[in-house]
Scaffold this motif. Structure first.
Motif, PDB file in Angstrom:
ATOM      1  N   MET A   1      19.962 -13.865 -35.096  1.00 41.10           N
ATOM      2  CA  MET A   1      19.520 -13.102 -33.946  1.00 41.10           C
ATOM      3  C   MET A   1      19.329 -11.662 -34.393  1.00 41.10           C
ATOM      4  O   MET A   1      20.107 -11.142 -35.172  1.00 41.10           O
ATOM      5  CB  MET A   1      20.552 -13.191 -32.825  1.00 41.10           C
ATOM      6  N   ASP A  39      16.185 -14.367 -30.447  1.00 38.46           N
ATOM      7  CA  ASP A  39      16.677 -15.379 -31.377  1.00 38.46           C
ATOM      8  C   ASP A  39      15.963 -15.402 -32.718  1.00 38.46           C
ATOM      9  O   ASP A  39      16.581 -15.612 -33.755  1.00 38.46           O
ATOM     10  CB  ASP A  39      16.602 -16.771 -30.751  1.00 38.46           C
ATOM     11  N   ASP A  40      14.642 -15.203 -32.709  1.00 38.91           N
ATOM     12  CA  ASP A  40      13.881 -15.332 -33.952  1.00 38.91           C
ATOM     13  C   ASP A  40      12.501 -14.723 -33.789  1.00 38.91           C
ATOM     14  O   ASP A  40      12.174 -14.171 -32.732  1.00 38.91           O
ATOM     15  CB  ASP A  40      13.787 -16.803 -34.373  1.00 38.91           C
TER      16      ASP A  40
END
Length: 73
Positions: A1, A39-40
């Protein structure tokens, strides 16, 4: 994250900023700063695509270290 700061042109309404529940919004003169953990890269791309779809001008996107949490007491 990772923690991101996304600076956009204009003062986004609460209705627009509520679309991004994982990001906080700070309002500055003529700009809104969205920031928070994503998150990404896919999540970041999703936010940026959504802003583009809304017609929001993106000024800057920066990955930064997460804010420090201080404990009092």
């Amino acid at each position: 994250m990772a923690h991101y700061v996304i600076r956009v042109q204009g003062d986004l309404s609460p209705e627009l900023t509520d679309v991004f529940p994982s990001l906080a919004a700070d309002h500055e003169p003529a700009q809104t700063v969205l920031h928070g953990d994503l998150d990404d890269q896919a999540a970041l791309a999703g936010v940026l695509n959504h802003l583009d779809t809304l017609g929001v001008t993106i000024i800057e996107v920066v990955q930064v270290p997460p804010p420090r949490v201080t404990r009092s007491g």
